[in-house]
Design an enzyme around this catalytic site. Structure first.
Site, short mmCIF file in Angstrom:
data_model
loop_
_atom_site.label_atom_id
_atom_site.label_comp_id
_atom_site.label_asym_id
_atom_site.label_seq_id
_atom_site.Cartn_x
_atom_site.Cartn_y
_atom_site.Cartn_z
N GLU A 73 -17.81 -20.98 11.53
CA GLU A 73 -16.35 -21.12 11.67
C GLU A 73 -15.77 -19.84 12.26
O GLU A 73 -16.16 -18.74 11.88
CB GLU A 73 -15.73 -21.41 10.29
CG GLU A 73 -14.23 -21.49 10.24
CD GLU A 73 -13.64 -22.50 11.20
OE1 GLU A 73 -13.03 -22.06 12.20
OE2 GLU A 73 -13.78 -23.72 10.97
N ASP A 122 -11.77 -30.55 16.04
CA ASP A 122 -10.44 -30.64 16.67
C ASP A 122 -10.44 -31.75 17.72
O ASP A 122 -11.25 -31.71 18.65
CB ASP A 122 -10.08 -29.31 17.33
CG ASP A 122 -9.98 -28.19 16.32
OD1 ASP A 122 -9.23 -28.33 15.35
OD2 ASP A 122 -10.68 -27.16 16.49
N ASP A 158 -10.67 -38.68 12.20
CA ASP A 158 -9.62 -39.66 11.92
C ASP A 158 -8.83 -39.94 13.18
O ASP A 158 -7.78 -40.58 13.13
CB ASP A 158 -8.68 -39.14 10.82
CG ASP A 158 -7.97 -37.87 11.25
OD1 ASP A 158 -8.60 -37.03 11.92
OD2 ASP A 158 -6.78 -37.71 10.93
C1 LIG Z 1 -9.69 -29.64 12.43
S1 LIG Z 1 -10.55 -28.30 11.73
C2 LIG Z 1 -11.55 -29.07 10.48
C3 LIG Z 1 -11.95 -28.12 9.40
C4 LIG Z 1 -12.78 -28.71 8.25
N1 LIG Z 1 -14.08 -29.18 8.72
C5 LIG Z 1 -12.05 -29.83 7.54
O1 LIG Z 1 -12.57 -30.96 7.54
O2 LIG Z 1 -10.98 -29.57 6.98
C6 LIG Z 1 -11.76 -27.92 12.98
C7 LIG Z 1 -12.37 -26.56 12.79
O3 LIG Z 1 -13.40 -26.35 13.74
C8 LIG Z 1 -13.38 -24.99 14.12
N2 LIG Z 1 -14.04 -24.89 15.43
C9 LIG Z 1 -13.62 -25.43 16.59
N3 LIG Z 1 -14.45 -25.12 17.60
C10 LIG Z 1 -15.44 -24.35 17.05
C11 LIG Z 1 -16.59 -23.72 17.58
N4 LIG Z 1 -16.91 -23.83 18.88
N5 LIG Z 1 -17.38 -23.01 16.75
C12 LIG Z 1 -17.06 -22.89 15.43
N6 LIG Z 1 -15.99 -23.47 14.86
C13 LIG Z 1 -15.18 -24.19 15.66
C14 LIG Z 1 -11.90 -24.64 14.15
O4 LIG Z 1 -11.68 -23.25 14.02
C15 LIG Z 1 -11.36 -25.44 12.98
O5 LIG Z 1 -11.31 -24.67 11.80
#
Ligand SMILES: C[S@@+](CC[C@H](N)C(=O)[O-])C[C@H]1O[C@@H](n2cnc3c(N)ncnc32)[C@H](O)[C@@H]1O
Length: 218
Positions: A73, A122, A158
């Site tokens: 993360e 995301d 979702d």
């Molecule tokens: C929508 S959040 C979901 C967080 C958690 N898994 C949840 O279900 O609540 C997506 C997460 O993916 C992380 N993220 C996005 N691209 C990433 C990457 N290339 N490497 C590591 N983390 C990443 C973002 O920082 C974000 O915290």
């Protein structure tokens, strides 16, 4: 320490919106204590990609006490909560990569993961941001290379737009993965796992039903 990968850019925030000051020196000391460096052949690993506030990493660590969970993360506020929970609950089997998952994927050149979780990546719903989406067929093939034989990827979302995109990526990888739960009546996460993350709860609050895709390496 894993080298930073600059060919795959990171999008989105690394800090929260709150103005709360973070002691970065203390943060980096904590990260160093739990830093993931490399795979050891004698250990079984799970990769938790985009672990947010760490709920999935804690869940997986408790479920699989014989494995090490690599929480990946870039979001510092989330990592602080995870690290505090690890210390508070004396959890021994979580390591952190504070950064881009591509750093891990390009550093590991062998099959060392038993399981990969990607919960609520995301969705980047706007068309002009579609290239930022993490889950593509190329990405799944990179994961295929680091997964052990017959091991699984679990993906939750979702977003209907992202669901279509993920289904297309799964279809394009049909020689690499079998989609295990495709004939189920529904794909509800709670039918499989009792874990609630921030984005799971957000989906439920907005009356969106998250789906879980379970893929097995062929
Ligand atoms: C929508 S959040 C979901 C967080 C958690 N898994 C949840 O279900 O609540 C997506 C997460 O993916 C992380 N993220 C996005 N691209 C990433 C990457 N290339 N490497 C590591 N983390 C990443 C973002 O920082 C974000 O915290």
């Amino acid at each position: 320490m894993l080298s930073k990968n600059y060919s795959n850019r990171l999008f989105g925030r690394t800090r929260g919106r709150s103005k709360k000051k973070i002691d970065l020196k203390k943060y980096h000391q904590m990260v160093a204590k739990y830093q993931f460096d490399n795979c050891n052949d004698k250990i079984n690993y799970i990769l938790d990609i985009g672990s947010g506030y760490g709920e999935t990493s804690i869940f997986l660590a408790n479920q699989f006490l014989d494995k090490i969970v690599i929480s990946c993360e870039k979001y510092i506020d989330g990592n602080i909560i995870l690290l505090n929970n690890i210390e508070k609950n004396k959890i021994k089997n979580i390591r952190l990569h504070n950064g881009n998952v591509y750093d891990v994927l390009e550093h590991i050149h062998r099959e060392c993961f038993d399981l990969v979780w990607i919960f609520f990546p995301d969705p980047w719903p706007k068309n002009r941001h579609a290239k930022r989406r993490l889950i593509t067929s190329d990405f799944l093939i990179k994961i295929h290379k680091i997964l052990k034989q017959s091991s699984e990827i679990h993906i939750a979302t979702d977003s209907t737009i992202y669901t279509r995109f993920i289904l297309n990526s799964i279809y394009n990888c049909k020689d690499y993965f079998a989609w295990l739960n495709q004939s189920e009546m529904n794909l509800h996460i709670k039918d499989y796992f009792d874990v609630e993350t921030k984005y799971y709860k957000k989906a439920i609050n907005y009356e969106r039903i998250p789906s879980l895709f379970i893929l097995r390496k062929l």
